[in-house]
Design an enzyme around this catalytic site. Sequence first.
Site, PDB file in Angstrom:
ATOM      1  CE1 TYR A   1      -1.675   1.183   9.295  1.00 36.61           C
ATOM      2  CE2 TYR A   1      -2.764   2.934  10.486  1.00 36.61           C
ATOM      3  CZ  TYR A   1      -2.793   1.944   9.531  1.00 36.61           C
ATOM      4  OH  TYR A   1      -3.921   1.718   8.809  1.00 36.61           O
TER       5      TYR A   1
ATOM      6  NE  ARG B 247      -9.641  -5.850   3.371  1.00 36.77           N
ATOM      7  CZ  ARG B 247      -9.994  -6.378   4.540  1.00 36.77           C
ATOM      8  NH1 ARG B 247     -11.082  -7.116   4.624  1.00 36.77           N
ATOM      9  NH2 ARG B 247      -9.240  -6.201   5.607  1.00 36.77           N
TER      10      ARG B 247
ATOM     11  CG  HIS C  60       0.921  -8.608   3.898  1.00 33.95           C
ATOM     12  ND1 HIS C  60       1.296  -8.693   5.222  1.00 33.95           N
ATOM     13  CD2 HIS C  60      -0.010  -7.617   3.837  1.00 33.95           C
ATOM     14  CE1 HIS C  60       0.613  -7.810   5.932  1.00 33.95           C
ATOM     15  NE2 HIS C  60      -0.187  -7.143   5.121  1.00 33.95           N
TER      16      HIS C  60
ATOM     17  NE  ARG D 240      -3.527  -1.917   3.045  1.00 36.47           N
ATOM     18  CZ  ARG D 240      -4.620  -2.365   2.468  1.00 36.47           C
ATOM     19  NH1 ARG D 240      -5.109  -1.733   1.419  1.00 36.47           N
ATOM     20  NH2 ARG D 240      -5.243  -3.442   2.932  1.00 36.47           N
TER      21      ARG D 240
ATOM     22  CG  HIS E  71       0.506  -1.915  11.363  1.00 37.45           C
ATOM     23  ND1 HIS E  71       1.484  -2.075  10.399  1.00 37.45           N
ATOM     24  CD2 HIS E  71      -0.618  -2.447  10.834  1.00 37.45           C
ATOM     25  CE1 HIS E  71       0.971  -2.675   9.342  1.00 37.45           C
ATOM     26  NE2 HIS E  71      -0.303  -2.921   9.578  1.00 37.45           N
TER      27      HIS E  71
ATOM     28  NE  ARG F 177      -3.673  -2.814  15.874  1.00 35.71           N
ATOM     29  CZ  ARG F 177      -4.448  -3.062  14.802  1.00 35.71           C
ATOM     30  NH1 ARG F 177      -5.741  -2.849  14.864  1.00 35.71           N
ATOM     31  NH2 ARG F 177      -3.918  -3.544  13.685  1.00 35.71           N
TER      32      ARG F 177
END
Length: 298
Positions: free
Chosen positions: A104, A41, A71, A11, A228, A200
């Site tokens: 984050y 996504r 990822h 991303r 994160h 989390r």
Amino acid sequence: RVTRIYHTLYRTSLNSPVMEALKLAARNGKQVTAYVEIKARFDELNNLRWAQDLRRAGVRVIRPFGNWKVHSKATQVFRREGAEDISYLHLGTGNYHPTTARQYTDLGLLTRDQGLGLEVARFFGALVKHRRPKDFEELLVAPVNMHRKTLALIRQETGLQRQGVRGHIIAKMNSLVDKETISALYEASRAGVRVDLVVRGICCLRPQIRGLSENIRVLSIIDRFLEHSRAYYFRAGGEGKVYLSSADWMPRNFFTRLELGFPVNDPALKRYVREVVLGNALNDNVKAWHLRPDGSYH
């Protein structure tokens, strides 16, 4: 003196300094190769546009994998030094995204360790050839060895505890879902291993159940920044093994994504992750929510 650059993109923003730097490098005659994940996504259209933009600038954009979502967060730069191309790496827990980088908490390792460099080059080589990666000693790579090695690290603590050597596991992640990993943590708890988890979001493990998980505690920290980073500590008989990763302990991360977990070997950095990143989380008495045996949080 930079000759080659490799990068994975999951991303990023519409105006990304990292993407602009890759385009500039290509225009300056560097060999730039990027994997742009088009199945990210909510960012599918954005990433398709970036892939086209990078190609127009001369970047080699690897065509998408059919089976696995990429990822991992990795950048490798090769720089000519004398007669050799020296590897410089950035391996991270979060995306190369300038907006979320301000919202984050994440961790990244910058290193020129040549052993890690060889393994990351092997990872990128597999991406380019559309093959399953293989032959990793230091890296935890999904779907290759990450699940197996994670279980082995947990079971090593269990075995040491049964031999009378104190075991301790600290793991910080977004979600804990994988059944085999949870079973291994229960077994570690039954053996007497101290297990501290900072999860989390989703946690399918129940802590503090007598005879099953009484040596496990689970915290969830919700604060100003989104927690994160994924960080994993294993006492390993006093050696102290520390890993950072792009992956949570979930089946999708272990089996349907290309993920990276990487060791932190420098003693000062290991101490920082153990004492500051993980230690501060475990000592939080303001924003930490404690998971109870019945699944409620306090």
